[in-house]
Design an enzyme around this catalytic site. Structure first.
Site, mmCIF file in Angstrom:
data_model
loop_
_atom_site.group_PDB
_atom_site.id
_atom_site.type_symbol
_atom_site.label_atom_id
_atom_site.label_comp_id
_atom_site.label_asym_id
_atom_site.label_seq_id
_atom_site.Cartn_x
_atom_site.Cartn_y
_atom_site.Cartn_z
ATOM 1 N N ARG A 114 -5.338 10.755 -11.004
ATOM 2 C CA ARG A 114 -4.680 11.454 -9.883
ATOM 3 C C ARG A 114 -4.229 10.385 -8.893
ATOM 4 O O ARG A 114 -4.921 10.075 -7.949
ATOM 5 C CB ARG A 114 -5.656 12.435 -9.242
ATOM 6 C CG ARG A 114 -5.095 13.412 -8.274
ATOM 7 C CD ARG A 114 -4.667 12.788 -6.927
ATOM 8 N NE ARG A 114 -5.695 12.673 -5.929
ATOM 9 C CZ ARG A 114 -5.765 11.650 -5.057
ATOM 10 N NH1 ARG A 114 -4.930 10.641 -5.075
ATOM 11 N NH2 ARG A 114 -6.724 11.632 -4.159
ATOM 12 N N GLU A 141 -11.675 5.544 -6.727
ATOM 13 C CA GLU A 141 -10.399 5.876 -6.103
ATOM 14 C C GLU A 141 -9.497 6.635 -7.058
ATOM 15 O O GLU A 141 -9.330 6.242 -8.221
ATOM 16 C CB GLU A 141 -9.700 4.555 -5.700
ATOM 17 C CG GLU A 141 -8.488 4.735 -4.824
ATOM 18 C CD GLU A 141 -8.832 5.228 -3.416
ATOM 19 O OE1 GLU A 141 -9.710 4.631 -2.773
ATOM 20 O OE2 GLU A 141 -8.201 6.204 -2.976
ATOM 21 N N ASP A 142 -8.914 7.706 -6.575
ATOM 22 C CA ASP A 142 -7.894 8.459 -7.285
ATOM 23 C C ASP A 142 -8.323 8.932 -8.675
ATOM 24 O O ASP A 142 -7.587 8.796 -9.666
ATOM 25 C CB ASP A 142 -6.579 7.664 -7.319
ATOM 26 C CG ASP A 142 -5.911 7.643 -5.937
ATOM 27 O OD1 ASP A 142 -6.554 8.079 -4.962
ATOM 28 O OD2 ASP A 142 -4.764 7.198 -5.827
ATOM 29 N N TYR A 162 0.881 -1.180 0.000
ATOM 30 C CA TYR A 162 0.000 0.000 0.000
ATOM 31 C C TYR A 162 0.913 1.223 0.000
ATOM 32 O O TYR A 162 2.078 1.139 -0.413
ATOM 33 C CB TYR A 162 -0.907 -0.125 1.247
ATOM 34 C CG TYR A 162 -1.994 0.903 1.373
ATOM 35 C CD1 TYR A 162 -3.041 0.975 0.465
ATOM 36 C CD2 TYR A 162 -1.987 1.808 2.440
ATOM 37 C CE1 TYR A 162 -4.041 1.935 0.603
ATOM 38 C CE2 TYR A 162 -2.994 2.761 2.584
ATOM 39 C CZ TYR A 162 -4.010 2.824 1.659
ATOM 40 O OH TYR A 162 -4.993 3.773 1.789
ATOM 41 N N ASN A 174 0.189 12.097 0.107
ATOM 42 C CA ASN A 174 0.948 10.875 -0.162
ATOM 43 C C ASN A 174 1.571 10.943 -1.535
ATOM 44 O O ASN A 174 1.085 11.701 -2.384
ATOM 45 C CB ASN A 174 -0.009 9.662 -0.122
ATOM 46 C CG ASN A 174 -0.638 9.493 1.241
ATOM 47 O OD1 ASN A 174 0.035 9.577 2.258
ATOM 48 N ND2 ASN A 174 -1.939 9.247 1.264
ATOM 49 N N LYS A 233 -5.501 -1.264 -2.565
ATOM 50 C CA LYS A 233 -6.669 -1.008 -1.710
ATOM 51 C C LYS A 233 -7.398 -2.319 -1.421
ATOM 52 O O LYS A 233 -7.855 -2.554 -0.312
ATOM 53 C CB LYS A 233 -7.629 -0.019 -2.385
ATOM 54 C CG LYS A 233 -7.063 1.389 -2.555
ATOM 55 C CD LYS A 233 -7.366 2.298 -1.380
ATOM 56 C CE LYS A 233 -6.626 3.624 -1.507
ATOM 57 N NZ LYS A 233 -6.743 4.501 -0.347
ATOM 58 N N ASP A 260 -13.614 7.195 -2.092
ATOM 59 C CA ASP A 260 -12.745 7.080 -0.921
ATOM 60 C C ASP A 260 -11.986 8.377 -0.648
ATOM 61 O O ASP A 260 -11.825 8.776 0.506
ATOM 62 C CB ASP A 260 -11.772 5.928 -1.186
ATOM 63 C CG ASP A 260 -10.828 5.687 -0.034
ATOM 64 O OD1 ASP A 260 -11.271 5.793 1.117
ATOM 65 O OD2 ASP A 260 -9.646 5.382 -0.298
ATOM 66 N N ASP A 261 -11.519 9.038 -1.705
ATOM 67 C CA ASP A 261 -10.698 10.243 -1.498
ATOM 68 C C ASP A 261 -11.526 11.392 -0.922
ATOM 69 O O ASP A 261 -11.016 12.195 -0.141
ATOM 70 C CB ASP A 261 -10.050 10.668 -2.821
ATOM 71 C CG ASP A 261 -9.135 9.577 -3.318
ATOM 72 O OD1 ASP A 261 -8.115 9.332 -2.678
ATOM 73 O OD2 ASP A 261 -9.489 8.928 -4.322
HETATM 74 N N1 LIG Z 1 -4.053 10.673 3.823
HETATM 75 C C1 LIG Z 1 -5.098 10.303 3.119
HETATM 76 O O1 LIG Z 1 -5.883 9.432 3.504
HETATM 77 C C2 LIG Z 1 -5.359 10.956 1.798
HETATM 78 C C3 LIG Z 1 -6.611 10.783 1.196
HETATM 79 C C4 LIG Z 1 -6.863 11.419 -0.037
HETATM 80 C C5 LIG Z 1 -5.879 12.167 -0.646
HETATM 81 N N2 LIG Z 1 -4.667 12.282 -0.031
HETATM 82 C C6 LIG Z 1 -3.592 13.050 -0.664
HETATM 83 O O2 LIG Z 1 -3.999 14.389 -0.804
HETATM 84 C C7 LIG Z 1 -3.377 14.960 -1.937
HETATM 85 C C8 LIG Z 1 -4.401 15.720 -2.735
HETATM 86 O O3 LIG Z 1 -5.409 14.874 -3.185
HETATM 87 P P1 LIG Z 1 -6.696 15.482 -3.954
HETATM 88 O O4 LIG Z 1 -7.465 14.347 -4.472
HETATM 89 O O5 LIG Z 1 -7.400 16.444 -3.101
HETATM 90 O O6 LIG Z 1 -5.954 16.216 -5.148
HETATM 91 P P2 LIG Z 1 -6.471 17.382 -6.067
HETATM 92 O O7 LIG Z 1 -5.580 17.419 -7.227
HETATM 93 O O8 LIG Z 1 -7.944 17.221 -6.262
HETATM 94 O O9 LIG Z 1 -6.251 18.721 -5.190
HETATM 95 C C9 LIG Z 1 -5.017 19.281 -4.891
HETATM 96 C C10 LIG Z 1 -5.260 20.675 -4.336
HETATM 97 O O10 LIG Z 1 -4.031 21.185 -3.846
HETATM 98 C C11 LIG Z 1 -3.892 22.528 -4.284
HETATM 99 N N3 LIG Z 1 -2.485 22.915 -4.362
HETATM 100 C C12 LIG Z 1 -1.581 22.597 -5.307
HETATM 101 N N4 LIG Z 1 -0.400 23.215 -5.055
HETATM 102 C C13 LIG Z 1 -0.572 23.919 -3.928
HETATM 103 C C14 LIG Z 1 0.266 24.787 -3.177
HETATM 104 N N5 LIG Z 1 1.514 24.999 -3.534
HETATM 105 N N6 LIG Z 1 -0.243 25.352 -2.065
HETATM 106 C C15 LIG Z 1 -1.516 25.133 -1.684
HETATM 107 N N7 LIG Z 1 -2.357 24.326 -2.357
HETATM 108 C C16 LIG Z 1 -1.892 23.731 -3.459
HETATM 109 C C17 LIG Z 1 -4.566 22.560 -5.642
HETATM 110 O O11 LIG Z 1 -4.904 23.893 -6.010
HETATM 111 C C18 LIG Z 1 -5.769 21.689 -5.366
HETATM 112 O O12 LIG Z 1 -6.788 22.464 -4.794
HETATM 113 C C19 LIG Z 1 -2.675 13.816 -2.665
HETATM 114 O O13 LIG Z 1 -1.308 13.845 -2.373
HETATM 115 C C20 LIG Z 1 -3.283 12.574 -2.052
HETATM 116 O O14 LIG Z 1 -2.355 11.522 -1.993
HETATM 117 C C21 LIG Z 1 -4.398 11.700 1.174
HETATM 118 O O1 LIG Z 2 -3.961 5.766 -1.026
HETATM 119 C C1 LIG Z 2 -3.713 6.327 0.053
HETATM 120 O O2 LIG Z 2 -2.757 5.999 0.754
HETATM 121 C C2 LIG Z 2 -4.630 7.384 0.603
HETATM 122 C C3 LIG Z 2 -5.424 8.138 -0.384
HETATM 123 O O3 LIG Z 2 -6.444 7.375 -0.962
HETATM 124 C C4 LIG Z 2 -4.629 8.861 -1.406
HETATM 125 O O4 LIG Z 2 -5.116 8.992 -2.527
HETATM 126 O O5 LIG Z 2 -3.547 9.357 -1.080
HETATM 127 MG MG LIG Z 3 -6.811 7.707 -2.955
#
Ligand SMILES: NC(=O)c1ccc[n+]([C@@H]2O[C@H](COP(=O)([O-])OP(=O)(O)OC[C@H]3O[C@@H](n4cnc5c(N)ncnc54)[C@H](O)[C@@H]3O)[C@@H](O)[C@H]2O)c1
Ligand SMILES: O=C(O)C[C@H](O)C(=O)O
Ligand SMILES: [Mg+2]
Length: 605
Positions: free
Chosen positions: A184, A273-274, A131, A447, A202, A296-297
């Site tokens: 993404r 997802e993603d 993962y 991530n 996943k 999920d996101d």
């Molecule tokens: N920990 C978790 O469980 C978890 C879950 C979902 C997503 N994520 C992570 O979150 C991140 C974003 O996912 P998402 O689906 O929302 O992506 P996304 O592409 O939909 O959104 C990214 C956002 O970040 C903003 N951004 C980009 N550069 C920036 C900067 N320099 N300063 C401030 N904001 C900025 C963009 O404008 C956009 O609004 C990914 O890295 C993903 O791995 C983590």
């Molecule tokens: O896949 C993960 O580890 C969490 C989340 O779904 C992500 O997109 O970053």
């Molecule tokens: Mg995800």
């Protein structure tokens, strides 16, 4: 609502043995014989086939004569894994992680029972390999790593064919599907067909944490092209060499896939997802009232983040209702950041009571162009509800920088879901020292590891030792000197998605509602004891992911029953579900969690 469990109750639960006895499977029907069985990882037991089965299934002579026990096979695999660890010490981290992934993947290809047993027993060690974060590296290198297909691939070229293609999947029953379009992948961007690694990872977590039967899960890639120029030019790239479909053309592919799935397996739960933000929101809105699906996101992440945010309130020694007063800066206005804010606002309005005025005054949203206010030109519709009115900005201008916002707002929580590694830099983290909170919280949830907004070491160093910290990927705890340890949480949606999927499946609900998702988040939020929370421990250890998942699934199922959506699953009907007490529901959930042991194979023509 949002009751905090007494610590004794939480501890009692933790020490309770997790029963697997009821999950021992009965005989398993197999329609193959001989070498075909050895080449099928679902049925293969390698050298552990007993003599009687070797006779019955035409395996005699196809295996060395000595019969090896499951325990011996397990020990042999772990020995080779540990020796790989020893032999690769000091080598570059990425190469070592990929070597570990390869050895696990080879076992997965050969013998699923043994694979899932080692995964369940060593989930803390293996989760970072199968993962996040290694799965990100695997996706980046997927075309080169490809040996055998796993899951199904529907491409833009399959338009009009999906209804028949879905019947090519060899399993009669499918309970859980994770689908991506690769647009993404984590914080790594558009990886096209190579994103299939994410649904595979996943679903491995589904099997390990939720006890989904691996014969009934299906990872899916919807290949609608890629806009990643490097991949389009890569001679090894395995996906369609065309730009991504857009608009109606894109949606017609997803529609066809969803219809095909629903026709063959009307009761399957589908996790999106993603997907890039626009399609993440669009598909959620399009399908959530018609099919048993969730994103999920957006939704899984929101529940995990909310549980962490409530934990951060408790860590300050404040009552949960003080959540309404917390100043929270969310960095990243994408599918994840907006999902978190939406659920946080719902929680605030519930806390404020039926007559309370829903408020998002204390939330500040920043994207790549800085602070989002009502003055933003081309304000995105989904971000609009969180954009600040001029009188709410504390004098900050539209587009104010992250450090400006932190200095002025002095937030209780700084939460990153931007995908941009290192943006919580020294300056920003030092500004968090002036937070109005006695125990500021920093969530660097992006991530994989390099995309985290900061490392925990930097967070404790610059923002102070009293912070509460969570990353999205796994990090080691931080040694603060003088015997003190800075606890590092992993705020990852893996704490919720397996329980959401399992609870929805076992309820037989046709939809996944906000109440079901809220029940999942509440369950996670109330899981930790006061003592743990006071040490900054907001989430359970990954080692107990099966226990927390069983509880989350129970909560989701009960919420489905309460809404009269639970139609039953298998032999258990709507009426039986309605009559179950909480304990009986929990037992029902655990009874239905698959556990890997070799079942006697019975040949059926
Ligand atoms: N920990 C978790 O469980 C978890 C879950 C979902 C997503 N994520 C992570 O979150 C991140 C974003 O996912 P998402 O689906 O929302 O992506 P996304 O592409 O939909 O959104 C990214 C956002 O970040 C903003 N951004 C980009 N550069 C920036 C900067 N320099 N300063 C401030 N904001 C900025 C963009 O404008 C956009 O609004 C990914 O890295 C993903 O791995 C983590
Ligand atoms: O896949 C993960 O580890 C969490 C989340 O779904 C992500 O997109 O970053
Ligand atoms: Mg995800």
């Amino acid at each position: 609502m949002w009751r905090v469990m007494r610590s004794a109750a939480a501890n009692l639960r933790r020490t309770r043995q997790f029963s697997v006895a009821a999950t021992i499977p009965g005989p398993c029907m197999v329609h193959k014989r001989g070498a075909d069985i050895l080449h099928d990882p679902w049925f293969n037991k390698d050298t552990a086939f007993p003599l009687t089965e070797r006779d019955r299934l035409g395996l005699r002579g196809l295996l060395p004569p000595r019969i090896v026990s499951f325990e011996q096979q397990y020990a042999r695999f772990m020995d080779s894994y540990r020796s790989l660890e020893r032999n690769t010490q000091g080598q570059p981290e990425g190469a070592v992680s990929l070597a570990k992934w390869r050895i696990l993947n080879r076992l997965h290809d050969r013998n699923e029972t043994l694979y899932y047993r080692v995964l369940i027993d060593n989930i803390k060690d293996f989760a970072p390999i199968i993962y996040t974060p290694t799965v990100g590296l695997v996706c980046q290198n997927y075309s080169g790593l490809f040996r055998r297909p796993r899951g199904m691939y529907f491409s833009a070229k399959d338009k009009g064919e999906m209804m028949s293609m879905i019947y090519n999947w060899p399993a009669e029953h499918v309970d859980m599907i994770v689908v991506t379009d690769g647009s993404r992948i984590l914080g790594l961007g558009d990886l096209g067909v190579q994103g299939i690694g994410i649904p595979i990872g996943k679903l491995d977590v589904y099997v390990a944490a939720a006890g989904m039967n691996p014969q009934r899960v299906l990872p899916v890639m919807l290949d609608v092209g890629t806009n990643n120029q490097k991949l389009l030019e890569d001679p090894l790239y395995l996906g369609l060499r065309q730009p991504r479909l857009e608009g109606e053309e894109y949606l017609s592919i997803v529609d066809e896939f969803v219809e095909a799935v629903h026709t063959r397996w009307p009761k399957a739960v589908v996790q999106f997802e993603d997907f890039q933000m626009k399609w993440a929101f669009e598909t959620l809105q399009r399908y959530r009232k018609r099919f048993c699906m969730f994103n999920d996101d957006i939704q899984g992440t929101a529940g995990v983040a909310l549980a962490g945010l409530l934990g951060a309130v408790r860590a300050q020694g404040r009552p949960l209702t003080d959540f309404m007063k917390q100043k929270i800066v969310v960095v990243g206005a994408g599918s994840a950041g907006l999902g978190v804010l939406t659920m946080a606002v719902q929680a605030v309005s519930r806390m404020a009571g039926a007559n309370g005025i829903p408020s998002n005054h204390q939330f500040y949203l920043i994207d790549k162009d800085g602070l989002i206010t009502k003055e933003r030109k081309n304000l995105d519709l989904s971000a609009a509800p969180f954009a600040k009115y001029p009188e709410e900005t504390k004098g900050l201008r539209e587009g104010a920088s992250l450090v400006e916002v932190v200095r002025k707002v002095k937030p209780d929580v700084l939460l990153g879901l931007s995908g941009v590694g290192g943006i919580f830099n020294e300056e920003v983290l030092k500004a968090m020292r002036e937070s109005d909170s006695p125990r500021p919280a920093i969530f660097a949830m992006s991530n994989p590891t390099l995309n985290a907004e900061c490392t925990p070491a930097d967070a404790f160093k610059y923002a102070g030792e009293n912070i509460v910290f969570a990353g999205g990927s796994p990090f080691e705890n931080v040694d603060l000197g003088n015997g003190k340890v800075g606890h590092v949480n992993q705020a990852n949606n893996m704490y919720l998605f397996p329980g959401i999927g399992l609870g929805a499946l076992l309820s037989g609900a046709r939809l996944i509602t906000d109440s079901m998702l809220q029940a999942a988040a509440e369950c996670l939020a109330t899981y930790m004891s006061d003592e743990e929370i006071s040490r900054g421990v907001l989430y359970p250890s990954i080692g107990s992911i099966r226990e927390i998942t069983a509880e989350v699934a129970t909560a989701v199922l009960q919420a489905a029953v309460a809404e009269d959506l639970a139609e039953g699953h298998g032999e258990v009907g709507r009426k039986e579900l309605r009559c179950m007490s909480k304990e009986e529901t929990a037992e029902y959930v655990k009874r239905n969690m698959w556990f890997p042991i070799y079942s006697p194979l019975v040949h059926e023509k």
